[in-house]
Design a protein around this motif. Structure first.
Motif, mmCIF file in Angstrom:
data_model
loop_
_atom_site.group_PDB
_atom_site.id
_atom_site.type_symbol
_atom_site.label_atom_id
_atom_site.label_comp_id
_atom_site.label_asym_id
_atom_site.label_seq_id
_atom_site.Cartn_x
_atom_site.Cartn_y
_atom_site.Cartn_z
ATOM 1 N N LEU A 36 1.467 -1.128 0.011
ATOM 2 C CA LEU A 36 -0.190 -0.071 -0.080
ATOM 3 C C LEU A 36 0.958 1.019 -0.350
ATOM 4 O O LEU A 36 1.683 1.459 0.849
ATOM 5 N N LEU A 37 0.502 2.144 -0.593
ATOM 6 C CA LEU A 37 1.230 4.029 -0.687
ATOM 7 C C LEU A 37 0.725 4.454 -0.346
ATOM 8 O O LEU A 37 -0.556 4.743 -0.409
ATOM 9 N N ALA A 38 0.922 5.397 0.694
ATOM 10 C CA ALA A 38 0.523 6.531 1.427
ATOM 11 C C ALA A 38 2.052 7.259 1.238
ATOM 12 O O ALA A 38 2.311 7.190 1.442
ATOM 13 N N SER A 39 1.091 8.657 0.728
ATOM 14 C CA SER A 39 1.634 9.438 0.162
ATOM 15 C C SER A 39 0.590 10.717 0.519
ATOM 16 O O SER A 39 -0.542 11.126 0.529
ATOM 17 N N PHE A 40 1.693 11.683 1.438
ATOM 18 C CA PHE A 40 1.249 12.331 2.040
ATOM 19 C C PHE A 40 1.868 13.986 2.081
ATOM 20 O O PHE A 40 2.840 13.739 1.391
ATOM 21 N N ASN A 41 1.382 14.964 1.330
ATOM 22 C CA ASN A 41 1.656 15.741 0.980
ATOM 23 C C ASN A 41 1.345 17.403 1.329
ATOM 24 O O ASN A 41 -0.275 17.376 2.277
ATOM 25 N N PHE A 42 2.085 18.188 2.373
ATOM 26 C CA PHE A 42 1.654 18.962 2.606
ATOM 27 C C PHE A 42 2.556 20.301 1.707
ATOM 28 O O PHE A 42 3.084 20.052 1.554
ATOM 29 N N ARG A 78 15.788 15.350 -0.063
ATOM 30 C CA ARG A 78 15.731 14.151 0.097
ATOM 31 C C ARG A 78 16.264 12.960 0.958
ATOM 32 O O ARG A 78 17.451 12.902 1.382
ATOM 33 N N PHE A 79 15.218 12.699 1.439
ATOM 34 C CA PHE A 79 15.083 11.579 2.466
ATOM 35 C C PHE A 79 15.112 10.580 2.317
ATOM 36 O O PHE A 79 14.054 10.167 2.894
ATOM 37 N N THR A 80 15.710 9.463 2.206
ATOM 38 C CA THR A 80 15.311 8.027 1.398
ATOM 39 C C THR A 80 16.305 6.532 2.085
ATOM 40 O O THR A 80 17.122 6.838 2.675
ATOM 41 N N LEU A 81 15.513 5.477 2.172
ATOM 42 C CA LEU A 81 15.512 4.924 2.386
ATOM 43 C C LEU A 81 14.263 3.715 1.677
ATOM 44 O O LEU A 81 13.327 3.405 1.353
ATOM 45 N N GLY A 82 15.938 2.533 1.769
ATOM 46 C CA GLY A 82 14.448 1.341 0.831
ATOM 47 C C GLY A 82 14.661 1.526 -0.663
ATOM 48 O O GLY A 82 15.690 2.171 -1.411
ATOM 49 N N PHE A 212 9.502 0.847 1.717
ATOM 50 C CA PHE A 212 9.775 2.209 1.367
ATOM 51 C C PHE A 212 9.758 3.281 1.547
ATOM 52 O O PHE A 212 8.357 3.429 1.754
ATOM 53 N N GLN A 213 10.028 3.910 1.455
ATOM 54 C CA GLN A 213 10.181 6.206 2.546
ATOM 55 C C GLN A 213 11.198 6.797 2.258
ATOM 56 O O GLN A 213 12.192 6.787 1.825
ATOM 57 N N SER A 214 10.380 7.762 1.791
ATOM 58 C CA SER A 214 10.851 9.079 1.322
ATOM 59 C C SER A 214 10.024 10.259 1.825
ATOM 60 O O SER A 214 9.129 10.758 2.192
ATOM 61 N N THR A 236 6.600 16.177 1.805
ATOM 62 C CA THR A 236 6.264 14.822 0.891
ATOM 63 C C THR A 236 6.373 13.563 1.658
ATOM 64 O O THR A 236 8.261 13.939 1.785
ATOM 65 N N ILE A 237 5.906 12.882 1.891
ATOM 66 C CA ILE A 237 5.928 11.464 2.691
ATOM 67 C C ILE A 237 5.554 10.727 2.369
ATOM 68 O O ILE A 237 4.207 10.952 1.729
ATOM 69 N N ASP A 238 6.438 9.892 1.220
ATOM 70 C CA ASP A 238 6.031 8.607 0.477
ATOM 71 C C ASP A 238 6.114 7.434 1.334
ATOM 72 O O ASP A 238 7.338 7.112 1.728
ATOM 73 N N MET A 239 5.978 6.505 1.376
ATOM 74 C CA MET A 239 5.939 5.084 2.143
ATOM 75 C C MET A 239 5.023 3.916 1.529
ATOM 76 O O MET A 239 4.029 4.091 1.603
#
Length: 607
Positions: A36-42, A78-82, A212-214, A236-239
């Motif tokens: 499941l992709l959860a995209s937070f946008n502010f 950018r902060f990214t893992l995965g 995966f998170q960014s 933005t946070i994508d997980m």
């Protein structure tokens, strides 16, 4: 007079709200294989006049002062893992524009007329951001900084005169570990500080348990057609969450269940489907939905299609808590939560929530009040609905990219990048690599090989694949290697890009404490130019092994040398400083004291 002043203020409020607006939205999209992709946008807009006057309302003061002091016109962090699995999950969210390489990636346009002035502003910016986000950005020195030529383009609106007096710098830390210490400063930049709205769903345990998170921060000036310009900040946070792993019990649930009692009652099948057994078990045979399009499908062989078969969850499963209303400063016209699933699936929400379904029949949004808690439940689809395979198909990426090391030994090596164009049209893009100085590449070994429908061809058409090359060689312990290639790939073809390099031998003081682990090499950045401009993707980072000395030997040498020096120096110092005299030549008080001490020792020895 007071009435006139009130009317004047009321007249200014609409324009002020247009210049300083804020909205946030959470998009939930099921992915194949129970992901499941959860995209937070502010996103917030602040008037440039207010920003220059230090009038901070929605824009965080802590970040604004750093940008002003460092002369930053546009910032991207950018902060990214995965790793994003493009073959299964499809195209990247936001077309890859909010994704960075593994670790921390930063690029910015700085006000500077010379390269020396740009380096000073860059040093100021990296050190200030390092303290603000609790990251090691201060380690982005000259060896990890490049000046891209064709890879990045400004996302904001800048005049030609402003761009002429700016410098673009790019730095990356592939070894940086992203953790909760970076999430907390990220939330503090939001107007509601993570206390309300969709930001209240962000929890470090859930975010960093994702596959995966960014986390992305973009600051850029944006101008409207009427000429009004604002400074836009987008976070933005994508997980990508594993639904099966998220649904395992992890202690008590946070939040009051009273507001969702009716939801739980209506979606009891979701709660009864949750198991307390932490060991995942395969589904029964009668519940499998097979992909009959496979050539090897028969009565005894089943390739499961589980796009939505295992997709049943609620907010407690995904985030471990309920959503605490909405942020009072957010735009009420933007729905806070949107779910992209077919209309045939049952979705339950909390009380007093308005559901808005879109005309495409594949998504719906929810509008709730600011005070009540909000929860969302996706019910387990019935077998009839599951067999219909009404899913949101993942969008096919414009380009696939893989990168790996080749060769063997401790002296030389090679890099191979596999670029695949699955579409029917030609793709033109920019391929950029930022390599460490101890990875000395041989540019004359750069070659390409193209294959179509699995049949390899010779590398005689390299000039047709690589259109332009920009190469900036490395200087030992001063700067790294910068390589930018403007390339094209014909439709339905795969290009193999290879080159050789030499491994340098470091000084023993330049090795990190975990030298035997290897050295991280930053991911390659790919930016498309045609047929769609601005799509971005990163390859995976690499782990380079360098010749590493046995650090126990220097330790032994140091211990042996220190012991030898101590014995030699101690004996020599004793001979030079000690003075031998007769007993009759010694002073009387000193002689009496020594004789008394000697007699006492003899007495104790006799007893």
């Amino acid at each position: 007079m007071r009435q006139l002043l009130t009317l004047f203020i009321l007249a200014l409020i609409p324009g002020f709200l247009r210049a300083a607006e804020y909205h946030e939205q959470l998009n939930l999209r099921p992915l194949p294989l129970n992901a499941l992709l959860a995209s937070f946008n502010f996103r917030s807009n602040t008037s440039l006049a207010d920003f220059k006057a230090h009038n901070f309302r929605l824009f965080p003061r802590s970040l604004g002062q750093i940008l002003q002091y460092a002369g930053t016109r546009e910032l991207h962090l950018r902060f990214t893992l995965g790793r994003w699995d493009a073959e299964r999950w499809g195209a990247r969210p936001w077309d890859g524009a909010r994704e960075g390489g593994t670790g921390v990636e930063l690029w910015a346009w700085l006000d500077a007329k010379t390269d020396e002035e740009a380096d000073e502003n860059w040093l100021t910016l990296t050190n200030a951001l390092s303290g603000l986000f609790c990251a090691s950005l201060n380690f982005i020195d000259g060896t990890r900084t490049i000046r891209p030529v064709v890879s990045f383009q400004p996302e904001g609106h800048h005049s030609d005169d402003a761009l002429a007096s700016t410098r673009l710098l790019h730095g990356v830390l592939p070894h940086e570990v992203v953790c909760t210490e970076n999430l907390t400063p990220f939330l503090k930049l939001l107007p509601c500080k993570g206390k309300a709205g969709i930001a209240s769903l962000l929890d470090g345990h859930r975010l960093f348990d994702a596959s995966f998170q960014s986390m992305a921060i973009d600051v850029r000036p944006v101008c409207a057609p009427d000429g009004e310009c604002v400074l836009q900040m987008e976070q933005t946070i994508d997980m990508v969450l594993d639904v099966n792993r998220s649904r395992r019990p992890r202690g008590k649930r946070r939040g009051s269940p009273t507001s969702t009692a009716a939801v739980v009652k209506r979606a009891s099948d979701v709660l009864t489907a949750r198991t307390d057994n932490p060991i995942p078990r395969p589904p029964p045979v009668e519940e499998l939905v097979c992909d009959t399009s496979k050539l090897y499908h028969d009565e005894s062989t089943c390739y499961p299609v589980d796009h939505l078969v295992g997709q049943h969850w609620d907010f407690i499963d995904l985030f471990g808590r309920y959503m605490r209303g909405t942020c009072p400063l957010a735009d009420a016209e933007v729905p806070p939560v949107c779910l992209h699933v077919p209309d045939a699936l049952d979705v339950y929400s909390s009380m007093d929530v308005q559901e808005i379904r879109r005309s495409d029949g594949m998504s719906r949004c929810f509008v709730m009040t600011a005070d009540n808690e909000f929860s969302l439940i996706l019910a387990k689809p019935a077998m009839e609905a599951a067999k219909m395979r009404e899913v949101v198909p993942p969008e096919r990426p414009l380009l696939f990219a893989e990168r790996s090391f080749t060769g063997h030994g401790q002296e030389h090596g090679g890099v191979q990048t596999i670029l695949t164009n699955p579409g029917d049209g030609e793709v033109e893009f920019v391929y950029m690599e930022s390599l460490p100085w101890f990875m000395r590449i041989y540019l004359h070994t750069l070659s390409t090989r193209i294959s179509s429908t699995g049949v390899g061809q010779a590398a005689d058409n390299s000039s047709a694949i690589i259109k332009e090359i920009y190469y900036r060689p490395a200087l030992d312990r001063t700067r790294g290697t910068q390589l930018e290639l403007v390339m094209r790939i014909p439709p339905s073809c795969t290009v193999f890009l290879t080159y050789d390099f030499e491994k340098a031998i470091l000084r023993y003081t330049e090795y990190p404490p975990d030298a035997n682990r290897g050295f991280d090499v930053a991911a390659a950045v790919i930016t498309t130019r045609a047929p769609r401009r601005g799509l971005s993707l990163r390859t995976t980072s690499l782990l380079l092994y360098l010749p590493t000395p046995d650090f126990s030997m220097p330790y032994n040498v140091i211990i042996f040398t220190s012991t030898t020096i101590a014995l030699t120096f101690g004996g020599l110092y004793n001979i030079l400083v000690r003075r031998l005299v007769g007993a009759d030549e010694a002073p009387a008080p000193l002689l009496k004291a020594k004789l008394t001490k000697l007699l006492a020792m003899l007495k104790r020895a006799k007893n």
